[in-house]
Write a protein that holds these residues in place. Structure first.
Motif, short mmCIF file in Angstrom:
data_model
loop_
_atom_site.label_atom_id
_atom_site.label_comp_id
_atom_site.label_asym_id
_atom_site.label_seq_id
_atom_site.Cartn_x
_atom_site.Cartn_y
_atom_site.Cartn_z
N ILE A 69 75.95 38.07 -46.99
CA ILE A 69 75.30 39.37 -47.20
C ILE A 69 73.85 39.36 -46.69
O ILE A 69 73.41 40.30 -46.04
N PHE A 70 73.15 38.30 -47.01
CA PHE A 70 71.74 38.21 -46.61
C PHE A 70 71.63 37.43 -45.30
O PHE A 70 70.93 36.43 -45.20
N TRP A 71 72.33 37.93 -44.30
CA TRP A 71 72.53 37.28 -43.00
C TRP A 71 71.23 36.92 -42.29
O TRP A 71 71.14 35.90 -41.63
N ARG A 72 70.22 37.74 -42.40
CA ARG A 72 68.95 37.51 -41.69
C ARG A 72 67.85 36.99 -42.62
O ARG A 72 66.69 36.95 -42.24
N GLN A 73 68.22 36.61 -43.82
CA GLN A 73 67.24 36.09 -44.78
C GLN A 73 67.22 34.56 -44.75
O GLN A 73 68.27 33.93 -44.62
N ARG A 74 66.05 34.01 -44.91
CA ARG A 74 65.90 32.56 -44.91
C ARG A 74 66.21 31.94 -46.28
O ARG A 74 66.66 30.80 -46.36
N TRP A 75 65.90 32.66 -47.35
CA TRP A 75 65.98 32.06 -48.68
C TRP A 75 67.35 31.50 -49.04
O TRP A 75 67.41 30.44 -49.69
N PRO A 76 68.49 32.11 -48.63
CA PRO A 76 69.77 31.47 -48.97
C PRO A 76 69.95 30.12 -48.28
O PRO A 76 70.56 29.20 -48.83
N LEU A 77 69.39 30.01 -47.09
CA LEU A 77 69.47 28.73 -46.37
C LEU A 77 68.57 27.68 -47.02
O LEU A 77 68.95 26.51 -47.14
N LEU A 78 67.39 28.11 -47.45
CA LEU A 78 66.48 27.20 -48.15
C LEU A 78 67.08 26.77 -49.49
O LEU A 78 66.97 25.60 -49.89
N LEU A 79 67.72 27.72 -50.18
CA LEU A 79 68.39 27.39 -51.44
C LEU A 79 69.53 26.40 -51.20
O LEU A 79 69.70 25.44 -51.96
N THR A 80 70.28 26.61 -50.14
CA THR A 80 71.37 25.69 -49.78
C THR A 80 70.82 24.30 -49.49
O THR A 80 71.35 23.29 -49.98
N LEU A 81 69.77 24.24 -48.70
CA LEU A 81 69.16 22.95 -48.37
C LEU A 81 68.70 22.22 -49.63
O LEU A 81 68.97 21.03 -49.81
N THR A 82 68.03 22.94 -50.51
CA THR A 82 67.56 22.36 -51.77
C THR A 82 68.74 21.90 -52.63
O THR A 82 68.70 20.82 -53.22
N ALA A 83 69.78 22.72 -52.68
CA ALA A 83 70.96 22.37 -53.48
C ALA A 83 71.62 21.10 -52.95
O ALA A 83 72.06 20.25 -53.73
N MET A 84 71.71 20.97 -51.63
CA MET A 84 72.36 19.78 -51.05
C MET A 84 71.59 18.51 -51.43
O MET A 84 72.20 17.50 -51.78
N VAL A 85 70.28 18.58 -51.36
CA VAL A 85 69.46 17.41 -51.73
C VAL A 85 69.62 17.13 -53.23
O VAL A 85 69.84 15.99 -53.64
N GLY A 86 69.53 18.18 -54.04
CA GLY A 86 69.64 18.02 -55.49
C GLY A 86 71.00 17.53 -55.93
O GLY A 86 71.10 16.64 -56.79
N LEU A 87 72.05 18.10 -55.37
CA LEU A 87 73.40 17.68 -55.75
C LEU A 87 73.70 16.25 -55.30
O LEU A 87 74.36 15.50 -56.01
#
Length: 127
Positions: A69-87
């Motif tokens: 949905i938020f195709w042109r937004q950076r924050w979902p990608l940053l959240l994904t990156l953070t989640a991958m490191v955290g998980l």
């Protein structure tokens, strides 16, 4: 379609697919023992682990939708990156034996993190 836009679509679509698949298959439809083992290793009962897997599955599917949905937004990608490191850190601390398994969290999380970084770069290129 120009090459950066196609590359961006493939990266972002793949990230969404992985979130969706990981939420639906090993957590909601067929709760996998490895998913449950991580929660139980953190001190949760089996029934709590099943409940946590269900919650995590719903959140992962929601994340897939957000990525799209938020195709042109950076924050979902940053959240994904953070989640991958955290998980990955969570698995390393709670269930380190899983790091040596076939199709392990290291390869999945590093690949998704790399796709997120690539998507963030490509988003700058196509804007």
């Amino acid at each position: 379609m120009n090459s950066p836009l196609l590359s961006y679509a493939v990266c972002r679509g793949t990230i969404a697919f992985i979130w969706f698949y990981q939420g639906l298959i090993p957590k909601l439809l067929y709760p996998h023992e490895d998913e449950l083992a991580m929660s139980m290793a953190a001190g949760f009962s089996r029934s709590d682990a099943v409940q946590l897997a269900t919650i995590a599955g719903v959140l992962e599917i929601a994340m897939a939708v957000v990525i799209l949905i938020f195709w042109r937004q950076r924050w979902p990608l940053l959240l994904t990156l953070t989640a991958m490191v955290g998980l990955l850190a969570f698995v390393t601390l709670v269930q380190p034996i899983m790091l040596g398994a076939a199709f392990n969290p290291v390869t999945t999380n590093v690949a998704v993190a790399a796709l997120s970084i690539t998507s963030l770069h490509l988003l700058r290129v196509i804007e």
